[in-house]
Design an enzyme around this catalytic site. Sequence first.
Site, PDB file in Angstrom:
ATOM      1  N   TRP A 148       1.043  -1.259   0.013  1.00 45.78           N
ATOM      2  CA  TRP A 148      -0.126   0.607   0.038  1.00 45.78           C
ATOM      3  C   TRP A 148       0.997   0.992  -0.046  1.00 45.78           C
ATOM      4  CZ3 TRP A 148      -1.731   3.817   3.082  1.00 45.78           C
ATOM      5  CH2 TRP A 148      -2.346   4.574   3.395  1.00 45.78           C
ATOM      6  N   GLY A 182       4.476  -0.690   6.922  1.00 45.68           N
ATOM      7  CA  GLY A 182       5.218   0.788   7.841  1.00 45.68           C
ATOM      8  C   GLY A 182       6.373   1.208   6.754  1.00 45.68           C
ATOM      9  N   GLU A 191     -20.895   8.041  11.020  1.00 45.05           N
ATOM     10  CA  GLU A 191     -20.485   6.425  10.552  1.00 45.05           C
ATOM     11  C   GLU A 191     -21.678   6.364   9.177  1.00 45.05           C
ATOM     12  OE1 GLU A 191     -18.770   4.845  11.003  1.00 45.05           O
ATOM     13  OE2 GLU A 191     -19.077   2.925  10.131  1.00 45.05           O
ATOM     14  N   HIS A 224     -26.898  26.737  10.474  1.00 42.82           N
ATOM     15  CA  HIS A 224     -25.864  27.751  10.476  1.00 42.82           C
ATOM     16  C   HIS A 224     -25.209  27.253   9.248  1.00 42.82           C
ATOM     17  CE1 HIS A 224     -26.949  28.535  14.834  1.00 42.82           C
ATOM     18  NE2 HIS A 224     -27.230  26.905  15.287  1.00 42.82           N
ATOM     19  N   LYS A 242      -6.594  -2.026   5.317  1.00 43.96           N
ATOM     20  CA  LYS A 242      -8.308  -2.241   6.959  1.00 43.96           C
ATOM     21  C   LYS A 242      -7.015  -1.731   8.044  1.00 43.96           C
ATOM     22  CE  LYS A 242     -10.889  -4.543   9.027  1.00 43.96           C
ATOM     23  NZ  LYS A 242     -12.470  -3.848   8.616  1.00 43.96           N
TER      24      LYS A 242
HETATM   25  O1  M6R Z   1      -8.698  -0.943  13.810  1.00 39.61           O
HETATM   26  P1  M6R Z   1      -8.899   0.667  13.854  1.00 39.61           P
HETATM   27  O2  M6R Z   1     -10.564   0.391  14.280  1.00 39.61           O
HETATM   28  O3  M6R Z   1      -8.241   1.628  14.399  1.00 39.61           O
HETATM   29  O4  M6R Z   1      -9.078   1.379  12.559  1.00 39.61           O
HETATM   30  C1  M6R Z   1      -9.757   2.506  12.666  1.00 39.61           C
HETATM   31  C2  M6R Z   1      -9.936   2.722  11.756  1.00 39.61           C
HETATM   32  O5  M6R Z   1      -9.079   2.945  10.810  1.00 39.61           O
HETATM   33  C3  M6R Z   1     -11.513   2.559  10.394  1.00 39.61           C
HETATM   34  O6  M6R Z   1     -12.122   2.423  11.516  1.00 39.61           O
HETATM   35  C4  M6R Z   1     -11.758   3.137   9.314  1.00 39.61           C
HETATM   36  O7  M6R Z   1     -12.035   4.215   9.756  1.00 39.61           O
HETATM   37  C5  M6R Z   1     -12.134   2.141   8.644  1.00 39.61           C
HETATM   38  N1  M6R Z   1     -11.829   1.579   6.849  1.00 39.61           N
HETATM   39  C6  M6R Z   1     -13.807   2.656   8.307  1.00 39.61           C
HETATM   40  O8  M6R Z   1     -14.692   1.576   8.431  1.00 39.61           O
END
Ligand code: M6R
Length: 614
Positions: A75, A102, A487, A510, A609
């Site tokens: 990535w 990383g 969300e 607003h 992810k």
């Molecule tokens: O693994 P985490 O819950 O720390 O991840 C945080 C965000 O990267 C994660 O929730 C992201 O916003 C998702 N793609 C939401 O669907």
Amino acid sequence: MCGIVGYIGRQDAYPILIKGLQRLEYRGYDSAGVALINPDNKLNVYKAKGKVADLEYNASSKDTSGTIGIAHTRWATHGEPNDVNAHPHYSQSENLALIHNGIIENYMVIKQELIRNGYTFKSSTDTEVLVHFIEYIKKTNKVDLCRAVQLAMGEIIGAYAIAIIDKNDPDQIIAARKSSPLVIGIGEDEFFLASDATPIIEYTPRVIYIKDEEIAVIRRNKPIRILNMRDIEQTPEIKTLEMNLTQFEKGGYPHFMIKEINEQPRTIVDCIRGRINIEATDVILSGVLDNKERFENARRIIIVACGTSWHAALIGEHLIEDLCRIPVEVEYASEFRYRNPVIDKDDIVIAISQSGETADTLAAMELAKSKGAFIYGICNVVGSSIARGTDAGSYVHVGPEIGVASTKAFTGQVMVLSMMALTMAKQRKTITDELYKSLIKELIIIPEKMKKVLELNETIRDLSKIFTYAHNFIYLGRGYNYPAALEGALKLKEISYIHAEGYPAAEMKHGPIALIDAEMPVVAIATTDSIYEKTISNIQEIKARKGRVIALVTEGDDVVCNIADYCIEVPKTLEYFAPLISAIPLQLLAYYIAVNKGCNVDQPRNLAKSVTVE
Ligand code: M6R
């Protein structure tokens, strides 16, 4: 985000590595590659921009023999996604090949030094700098590969997990990590390596999680050796994975996301199992109960998280303030870590993360820890870095979430926060016995209500067709349903690439109300709660400007249904738990719009992810 796979043993490595990369596809990536040492000790590297299938195509007419290899899904961070920047990267002599998750923050300084020493670079990556650097150290210090990696680790700054092979030593993989996960699977005369357990589970349940600043020496037919940076031998801790392969498969659904949406009635049962007694009169959340004094005396709670987990945190803020009367602050982990936050030793910092590997949340948690706060984790992935770094915590227990867009983890996080709030409220005596018991009674029937919401599948699928080609969406909610609106908007943006914003309904006037016209779909969450009447007024304001309102209401609510253009009716629940119910139709709406548009629902563009870089 990037994925690592490695294999050394008696079987052909290539098919195992390819299957491993496919299992890691859910993490999100833009190119892939593999390095194999063949029986004549030739080190072959094949790479491709795009999917693992593109890599397979590129390698199809090439020599893929060998019983040792490493593979990677990248990535992009340094340099665009293309064949050259994809991993593995050769060292200057092409004796070594390295894969890396990383970021090496000081790679430019090292690169300049290497250029002064005659090194040349093909890619724009920090990874190529690292492999050249390891080779440079190996040569100049006349040390073996393991020692060279150790010495390099002493010089590099950043978060990383690496795996490296040497064609002159075809019986060994060296792996190392700092703040980025790595797991070794132990089979019969064979070892597997991966950035998470997903590619390993079908071969063996026996694993070793490499710890921070450790180096693993994985040799054919030899026991694993784990060393720290000072070359001191560590005792490997072998764990047994409690996962099975079916959890990583689609089970007849076209996408992981829709499978995971549909799993929610069961995952919520798994989440509360053993935590609410059979009589449904008490919540037993051990992470809180074992730290009774901390929670009783807490003067403030700060919740750090990112993305969907941050939305769950906002719901937690409502729950904890309402029920426990403790001030709560919710912070984006990425902002918190670079402020100089005021943190007291009586503060509790809750880190919420599905993956437990999000770099920003991990750093925010470490900062709070260094200032003396008590750290509580809410994670889904067992044994993840955040879970291991906290003082106490509660797992979400919703099973592996493969779809990049978080669904079942979100409702699991909200359920854990609900149980935490109830446990704390009882301890702090801020709740009456009657309210405590009535809330528990409602919590345990949430899974049944979720099943009823899922019966709306067809209705929402039909509704989605009307809005597939919308360019913008607004989501409105108030109180507990405001984070649910945020969300819902995030889900739509992530997987359908439609611009969507969530707002507190009353905030519209607003400014954002200027956006409303007959082209603007507005999803208004208006389930019956203490501010229901106010929300109706806000919907009227939208209708007066010709906005197209899709209202999410409590079953039987004719009032709002008569005002709105479209209505989604969900079972009644208590205000405190409303987002557990309203989240699901919004997940379904986003899912079907994305499917109608032909989007890659499980692996949306540009997303990962587990976001293990800043
Ligand atoms: O693994 P985490 O819950 O720390 O991840 C945080 C965000 O990267 C994660 O929730 C992201 O916003 C998702 N793609 C939401 O669907």
